[in-house]
Design an enzyme around this catalytic site. Structure first.
Site, short mmCIF file in Angstrom:
data_model
loop_
_atom_site.label_atom_id
_atom_site.label_comp_id
_atom_site.label_asym_id
_atom_site.label_seq_id
_atom_site.Cartn_x
_atom_site.Cartn_y
_atom_site.Cartn_z
N LYS A 139 0.84 -1.19 0.00
CA LYS A 139 0.00 0.00 0.00
C LYS A 139 0.88 1.25 0.00
O LYS A 139 0.66 2.20 -0.76
CB LYS A 139 -0.87 -0.02 1.27
CG LYS A 139 -2.21 0.64 1.11
CD LYS A 139 -3.03 0.49 2.38
CE LYS A 139 -4.30 -0.27 2.11
NZ LYS A 139 -5.24 -0.24 3.21
N CYS A 176 -18.97 1.25 8.83
CA CYS A 176 -19.20 2.03 10.05
C CYS A 176 -20.52 1.72 10.76
O CYS A 176 -20.51 1.27 11.91
CB CYS A 176 -19.11 3.52 9.74
SG CYS A 176 -17.43 4.01 9.35
#
Ligand SMILES: NC(=O)c1ccc[n+]([C@@H]2O[C@H](COP(=O)([O-])OP(=O)(O)OC[C@H]3O[C@@H](n4cnc5c(N)ncnc54)[C@H](O)[C@@H]3O)[C@@H](O)[C@H]2O)c1
Length: 441
Positions: free
Chosen positions: A35, A261
């Site tokens: 990443k 979330c």
């Protein structure tokens, strides 16, 4: 100021880029070296509109750099902002493994006084506990350490906008100097500050997500009633939302909330309350309604088509448009339920998915179901021989599909729009049997 943002995911990368764009020198740190490599080359490792361009501009100006080196990450900045994941465990409790790893690295590498800013969503009481733990861990090193709770409210798909124009910046803490420093960090953004103690800041975050999840479940439940009496739920929501006490946001009926979330934060809140002998009835029901929304949608489909042995095309796997995030996506639960109903094939088409490797949740399916789920990249042949099309994510590209031509390719002209995204009149005039979520008669 010099800041290290720990964790280069959706929140960490967006925060790091926005802080760099307002003049801070930012280091993005992640344990995932692939990443980091991508980010340093100007390649965004996930989908989020506008971010890749900003990344390239800021790399060019040397305003930001990414590293997988923990020593560089911790020693070069005195503000350390934590944005690692806090996923759900099976009990609903948030998993703080990554947060604990970060605390260990901070304690190991500390070289000067530090302010640790918690952006990750962490359970009630965590920031105070973090401060105690960190102080305990670094006590032999003679460096001061302060913790500030600074929960994040951005929405995926609109992360850049939300970070550049935050609705508010909540700063929870107990040390005035550290609070002031964090406030200064964001001052160029012209945001509204809300300063409070740790517990208040943590509960603002959880209560906000709990409330928004409840609002979605509320409108989904009203949609069932609207469907029964022939009212148009979208118009009901517009009429309700005109009242400023209600507001039109999060009143879109659909397949229920998903993403990384709302489900996990509702679960953590319910877990925490339960552990402490408090019953959160409303939130429990919001979760239950959300869960049953897929079943309700399937009942609507099955009143037109028996699913056993059929082929179905599912449009969209991400939990919303403009993101590649599939975490807790209602589309995935829908696919699982379709398989439970005995469909022969589920084709899935999503602009962010080009191979089976990108749908890792498929590995958890029973062996006999795995081969029934096929990722489709060739949109032209996608509808061939299917008995129904289910639209599950409102990707703009779907409205431009050649619906007229597709009509002759399907086995049956059935479309179920789980997001009320397509135009019912247009679809019906083309000859489709179109059904949305409580779109009236
Ligand atoms: N995604 C959202 O829309 C959103 C919005 C508001 C708040 N949040 C909260 O923000 C936090 C991060 O969410 P996200 O969606 O960005 O997660 P994410 O999974 O996209 O990113 C987390 C990153 O942290 C890295 N990481 C893990 N352990 C690490 C360690 N020890 N050191 C350094 N890096 C490490 C991972 O490699 C990953 O890149 C969560 O607590 C989440 O609840 C998320």
């Amino acid at each position: 100021m010099r800041i290290t943002v720990i964790g280069s995911g959706y929140v960490g990368t967006t925060t790091a880029l926005v802080l760099a764009s307002i003049g801070h020198e930012v280091i993005g740190y992640d344990v995932d070296s692939l990443k980091v490599e991508k980010l340093n080359k100007g390649i965004l490792p996930f989908v989020e509109p506008g971010l890749e361009l900003l990344l390239q501009e800021l790399l060019e100006k040397q305003q930001i750099t990414f590293t997988a080196d923990r020593t560089v990450a911790i020693t070069k900045s005195n503000i350390l902002m934590i944005a690692v994941g806090t996923p759900s465990t099976s009990s609903g409790k948030a998993d703080l493994t990554y947060l604990q790893q970060v605390m260990d690295v901070i304690a190991e590498q500390i070289n000067e006084p530090k302010i640790v800013v918690t952006k990750s969503t962490v359970p009630l009481g965590t920031n105070r506990w973090m401060k105690q733990q960190l102080l305990e861990k670094v006590k032999t090193k003679n460096h001061s350490i302060e913790v500030i709770s600074n929960p994040e409210f951005l929405r995926e798909g609109k992360a850049l906008h939300d970070s550049q124009f935050p609705s508010r910046t909540v700063i929870g803490g107990e040390d005035q100097e550290a609070i002031e420093k964090v406030r200064q960090l964001y001052t160029p953004l012209n945001t509204k500050f809300f300063v409070c103690n740790y517990e208040t800041a943590e509960l603002i975050k959880y209560a906000s997500n709990g409330f928004l999840a409840t609002k979605i479940s509320f409108i989904n439940e009203v949609a069932r009633l609207a469907d029964l009496i022939g009212a148009d739920i979208e118009k009901v929501a517009i009429g309700m939302g005109m009242d400023p006490r209600i507001s039109p946001h999060h009143l879109q009926a659909g397949l229920g909330y998903g993403g990384s979330c709302f489900p996990k934060d509702v679960d953590e809140l319910l877990y925490f309350a339960h552990q402490n002998g408090i019953q959160l009835n409303l939130l429990e029901q919001a979760k239950q309604v959300n869960h049953s929304q897929i079943e309700w949608f399937l009942q609507k489909i099955e009143s037109k088509l028996s699913l056993k042995g059929k082929r179905v095309l599912v449009l969209g796997l991400t939990f919303k448009e403009d993101t590649d995030d599939q975490r807790e996506s209602p589309s995935i639960r829908l696919v699982e339920q379709l398989l439970n109903k005995g469909v022969d094939e589920v084709r899935v088409l999503d602009p962010t998915i080009s191979s089976s490797a990108q749908i890792q949740w498929k590995n958890a399916l029973p062996e006999h179901d795995k081969e029934k789920v096929n990722v489709i990249t060739d949109k032209d042949n996608a509808p061939n021989g299917v008995h129904a099309i289910l639209l599950t994510t409102p990707w703009p590209i779907f409205s431009n599909y050649p619906w007229n031509e597709w009509l002759s390719r399907t086995e049956e002209a059935l479309i179920f729009d789980g997001r009320n995204y397509l135009n019912p009149d247009e679809m019906r005039s083309l000859g489709w049997h179109y059904e949305g979520i409580a779109k009236g008669n």
